[in-house]
Write an enzyme that holds these catalytic residues in place. Sequence first.
Site, PDB file in Angstrom:
ATOM      1  CD  GLU A   1      32.062  39.260  27.324  1.00  0.00           C
ATOM      2  OE1 GLU A   1      32.279  39.349  26.108  1.00  0.00           O
ATOM      3  OE2 GLU A   1      32.726  39.873  28.187  1.00  0.00           O
TER       4      GLU A   1
ATOM      5  CB  ALA B   1      42.644  38.353  32.115  1.00  0.00           C
TER       6      ALA B   1
ATOM      7  CE  LYS C   1      27.689  41.305  42.442  1.00  0.00           C
ATOM      8  NZ  LYS C   1      28.461  42.551  42.325  1.00  0.00           N
TER       9      LYS C   1
ATOM     10  NE  ARG D   1      36.317  39.146  34.154  1.00  0.00           N
ATOM     11  CZ  ARG D   1      36.913  40.338  34.076  1.00  0.00           C
ATOM     12  NH1 ARG D   1      37.553  40.816  35.121  1.00  0.00           N
ATOM     13  NH2 ARG D   1      36.841  41.045  32.967  1.00  0.00           N
TER      14      ARG D   1
ATOM     15  CB  SER E   1      34.562  50.897  29.184  1.00  0.00           C
ATOM     16  OG  SER E   1      35.365  51.136  30.295  1.00  0.00           O
TER      17      SER E   1
ATOM     18  CE  LYS F   1      29.007  37.334  44.876  1.00  0.00           C
ATOM     19  NZ  LYS F   1      29.177  38.492  45.741  1.00  0.00           N
ATOM     20  N   GLY F   2      24.761  31.719  44.579  1.00  0.00           N
ATOM     21  CA  GLY F   2      23.885  30.700  45.160  1.00  0.00           C
ATOM     22  C   GLY F   2      24.295  29.295  44.720  1.00  0.00           C
TER      23      GLY F   2
ATOM     24  CD  GLU G   1      46.478  41.907  27.702  1.00  0.00           C
ATOM     25  OE1 GLU G   1      46.757  42.058  26.516  1.00  0.00           O
ATOM     26  OE2 GLU G   1      45.328  42.104  28.149  1.00  0.00           O
TER      27      GLU G   1
ATOM     28  CD  GLU H   1      38.144  29.461  45.154  1.00  0.00           C
ATOM     29  OE1 GLU H   1      37.683  28.310  45.087  1.00  0.00           O
ATOM     30  OE2 GLU H   1      38.748  29.893  46.152  1.00  0.00           O
TER      31      GLU H   1
HETATM   32  P1  0O2 Z   1      33.048  36.972  50.149  1.00  0.00           P
HETATM   33  O1  0O2 Z   1      32.392  36.825  51.467  1.00  0.00           O
HETATM   34  O2  0O2 Z   1      34.274  37.805  50.199  1.00  0.00           O
HETATM   35  O3  0O2 Z   1      33.237  35.687  49.431  1.00  0.00           O
HETATM   36  P2  0O2 Z   1      28.605  44.055  45.729  1.00  0.00           P
HETATM   37  O4  0O2 Z   1      29.264  45.378  45.984  1.00  0.00           O
HETATM   38  O5  0O2 Z   1      28.267  43.289  46.969  1.00  0.00           O
HETATM   39  O6  0O2 Z   1      27.503  44.120  44.747  1.00  0.00           O
HETATM   40  P3  0O2 Z   1      30.694  42.220  45.469  1.00  0.00           P
HETATM   41  O7  0O2 Z   1      30.231  40.877  45.090  1.00  0.00           O
HETATM   42  O8  0O2 Z   1      31.110  42.454  46.880  1.00  0.00           O
HETATM   43  O9  0O2 Z   1      29.674  43.269  44.965  1.00  0.00           O
HETATM   44  O10 0O2 Z   1      31.926  42.694  44.601  1.00  0.00           O
HETATM   45  P4  0O2 Z   1      32.505  42.129  43.276  1.00  0.00           P
HETATM   46  O11 0O2 Z   1      33.655  43.032  42.960  1.00  0.00           O
HETATM   47  O12 0O2 Z   1      31.504  41.908  42.241  1.00  0.00           O
HETATM   48  O13 0O2 Z   1      33.037  40.721  43.719  1.00  0.00           O
HETATM   49  C1  0O2 Z   1      34.065  40.606  44.580  1.00  0.00           C
HETATM   50  C2  0O2 Z   1      33.875  39.266  45.276  1.00  0.00           C
HETATM   51  O14 0O2 Z   1      34.879  38.394  44.760  1.00  0.00           O
HETATM   52  C3  0O2 Z   1      34.131  39.411  46.751  1.00  0.00           C
HETATM   53  O15 0O2 Z   1      33.360  38.445  47.411  1.00  0.00           O
HETATM   54  C4  0O2 Z   1      35.574  39.014  46.893  1.00  0.00           C
HETATM   55  O16 0O2 Z   1      35.869  38.486  48.159  1.00  0.00           O
HETATM   56  C5  0O2 Z   1      35.688  37.948  45.829  1.00  0.00           C
HETATM   57  N1  0O2 Z   1      37.059  37.776  45.376  1.00  0.00           N
HETATM   58  C6  0O2 Z   1      37.839  38.653  44.712  1.00  0.00           C
HETATM   59  N2  0O2 Z   1      39.043  38.129  44.469  1.00  0.00           N
HETATM   60  C7  0O2 Z   1      39.031  36.884  45.007  1.00  0.00           C
HETATM   61  C8  0O2 Z   1      39.976  35.819  45.061  1.00  0.00           C
HETATM   62  O17 0O2 Z   1      41.099  35.933  44.558  1.00  0.00           O
HETATM   63  N3  0O2 Z   1      39.571  34.670  45.680  1.00  0.00           N
HETATM   64  C9  0O2 Z   1      38.341  34.521  46.211  1.00  0.00           C
HETATM   65  N4  0O2 Z   1      38.005  33.359  46.765  1.00  0.00           N
HETATM   66  N5  0O2 Z   1      37.420  35.494  46.178  1.00  0.00           N
HETATM   67  C10 0O2 Z   1      37.762  36.658  45.578  1.00  0.00           C
HETATM   68  P5  0O2 Z   1      32.061  38.827  48.233  1.00  0.00           P
HETATM   69  O18 0O2 Z   1      30.934  38.758  47.297  1.00  0.00           O
HETATM   70  O19 0O2 Z   1      32.255  40.130  48.941  1.00  0.00           O
HETATM   71  O20 0O2 Z   1      31.916  37.699  49.261  1.00  0.00           O
HETATM   72  P1  0O2 Z   2      36.484  45.473  29.706  1.00  0.00           P
HETATM   73  O1  0O2 Z   2      35.183  45.739  30.339  1.00  0.00           O
HETATM   74  O2  0O2 Z   2      37.440  46.609  29.842  1.00  0.00           O
HETATM   75  O3  0O2 Z   2      37.074  44.154  30.066  1.00  0.00           O
HETATM   76  P2  0O2 Z   2      34.079  40.666  19.011  1.00  0.00           P
HETATM   77  O4  0O2 Z   2      33.155  41.759  18.548  1.00  0.00           O
HETATM   78  O5  0O2 Z   2      33.383  39.460  19.538  1.00  0.00           O
HETATM   79  O6  0O2 Z   2      35.176  40.347  18.054  1.00  0.00           O
HETATM   80  P3  0O2 Z   2      34.518  41.807  21.602  1.00  0.00           P
HETATM   81  O7  0O2 Z   2      33.134  42.327  21.652  1.00  0.00           O
HETATM   82  O8  0O2 Z   2      35.615  42.729  22.061  1.00  0.00           O
HETATM   83  O9  0O2 Z   2      34.919  41.314  20.174  1.00  0.00           O
HETATM   84  O10 0O2 Z   2      34.487  40.486  22.425  1.00  0.00           O
HETATM   85  P4  0O2 Z   2      35.614  39.529  22.969  1.00  0.00           P
HETATM   86  O11 0O2 Z   2      36.951  39.855  22.424  1.00  0.00           O
HETATM   87  O12 0O2 Z   2      35.107  38.158  22.792  1.00  0.00           O
HETATM   88  O13 0O2 Z   2      35.591  39.819  24.510  1.00  0.00           O
HETATM   89  C1  0O2 Z   2      35.542  41.070  25.059  1.00  0.00           C
HETATM   90  C2  0O2 Z   2      36.055  41.059  26.493  1.00  0.00           C
HETATM   91  O14 0O2 Z   2      36.897  39.916  26.734  1.00  0.00           O
HETATM   92  C3  0O2 Z   2      36.947  42.231  26.771  1.00  0.00           C
HETATM   93  O15 0O2 Z   2      36.151  43.302  27.127  1.00  0.00           O
HETATM   94  C4  0O2 Z   2      37.824  41.748  27.903  1.00  0.00           C
HETATM   95  O16 0O2 Z   2      37.122  41.757  29.119  1.00  0.00           O
HETATM   96  C5  0O2 Z   2      38.039  40.307  27.487  1.00  0.00           C
HETATM   97  N1  0O2 Z   2      39.222  40.210  26.614  1.00  0.00           N
HETATM   98  C6  0O2 Z   2      39.226  39.872  25.317  1.00  0.00           C
HETATM   99  N2  0O2 Z   2      40.487  39.850  24.840  1.00  0.00           N
HETATM  100  C7  0O2 Z   2      41.307  40.187  25.862  1.00  0.00           C
HETATM  101  C8  0O2 Z   2      42.733  40.326  26.001  1.00  0.00           C
HETATM  102  O17 0O2 Z   2      43.524  40.140  25.070  1.00  0.00           O
HETATM  103  N3  0O2 Z   2      43.184  40.683  27.247  1.00  0.00           N
HETATM  104  C9  0O2 Z   2      42.359  40.892  28.299  1.00  0.00           C
HETATM  105  N4  0O2 Z   2      42.895  41.240  29.458  1.00  0.00           N
HETATM  106  N5  0O2 Z   2      41.005  40.768  28.191  1.00  0.00           N
HETATM  107  C10 0O2 Z   2      40.497  40.429  26.992  1.00  0.00           C
HETATM  108  P5  0O2 Z   2      36.657  44.815  26.926  1.00  0.00           P
HETATM  109  O18 0O2 Z   2      35.889  45.415  25.834  1.00  0.00           O
HETATM  110  O19 0O2 Z   2      38.125  44.881  26.857  1.00  0.00           O
HETATM  111  O20 0O2 Z   2      36.085  45.494  28.165  1.00  0.00           O
END
Ligand code: 0O2
Ligand code: 0O2
Length: 225
Positions: free
Chosen positions: A141, A153, A19, A79, A50, A23-24, A156, A39
């Site tokens: 992943e 996603a 992460k 992601r 899960s 982010k870097g 859904e 982004e």
């Molecule tokens: P900033 O300053 O908001 O950009 P941590 O608890 O610190 O380990 P983190 O990274 O805070 O984890 O949480 P997470 O859930 O992994 O990542 C959320 C980051 O994605 C946050 O940024 C949110 O601001 C950003 N984010 C979520 N949705 C959106 C979106 O729709 N647009 C944009 N631009 N950013 C989104 P940070 O890292 O807090 O930093």
């Molecule tokens: P989470 O954490 O709830 O998201 P494979 O063995 O490769 O056939 P696998 O391991 O399920 O199958 O891998 P796949 O399908 O390549 O990717 C798995 C992850 O992709 C899922 O994790 C989801 O995050 C995302 N994903 C795949 N298909 C869909 C879909 O139809 N809708 C949504 N919303 N996400 C999807 P998990 O396991 O659901 O865990």
Amino acid sequence: MGQWDRFLVPYKQAVDELKVKFKGMRGQYETDSTNSPIEFVTGRVKPLASIYDKSLEKGIPFEPSEKLARHMQDIAGLRMMCQFVGDIQTVVELLRQRNDLRIIEEKDYISREKKSGYRSYHVIVEYPVQTIRGEKKIVVEIQIRTLAMNFWASIEHSLNYKYKGAFPEEIQLRLQRAAEAAFQLDEEMSQIRDEIQEAQAYFNEYKESPGSRFSADREGGRGER
Ligand code: 0O2
Ligand code: 0O2
């Protein structure tokens, strides 16, 4: 500390480290005043509930083991969200160039979307973490997708949770149509990409200039709005 906690520690370390690194990458684009293909970045370790559900689905024993680590590739998940579809390949290329991870597999659910309508590009990597007991290679992943793909996603995924995968036909159809609409939106935005990026560059420059109501130099800074 329980066996599961011990098993998951290096996964958490991998997620935290990647992460910061990803982010870097975004930060470096900002410093160069270049539009970033990334982004924002999120990450998580798969919750135990899960892991349990998926181990049942895949027929893997639910126990902290090498077998589970090998067959469940998304215990550590990152992601990376992009503004434009074209940015996704740029990000994949950036990952291919890195020498701190090794790509094991790429899954292109963009050119070939899933039946549900799901679109995303998955890169499965092996990432070494340094532990007090030596190096441990962790499978991670990385899902790379646009904001529109992410919106679809997330929605859904929540519905899937509610219906446990057994969607009423009407909902399934609407979701498939919504996925197409989201992809249309991506295509439309790509057509005016230059225009959008020019506006964003202008906005960023203006935001930083002294006297701007968005400038941090000005008393109150961002909070003034
Ligand atoms: P900033 O300053 O908001 O950009 P941590 O608890 O610190 O380990 P983190 O990274 O805070 O984890 O949480 P997470 O859930 O992994 O990542 C959320 C980051 O994605 C946050 O940024 C949110 O601001 C950003 N984010 C979520 N949705 C959106 C979106 O729709 N647009 C944009 N631009 N950013 C989104 P940070 O890292 O807090 O930093
Ligand atoms: P989470 O954490 O709830 O998201 P494979 O063995 O490769 O056939 P696998 O391991 O399920 O199958 O891998 P796949 O399908 O390549 O990717 C798995 C992850 O992709 C899922 O994790 C989801 O995050 C995302 N994903 C795949 N298909 C869909 C879909 O139809 N809708 C949504 N919303 N996400 C999807 P998990 O396991 O659901 O865990």
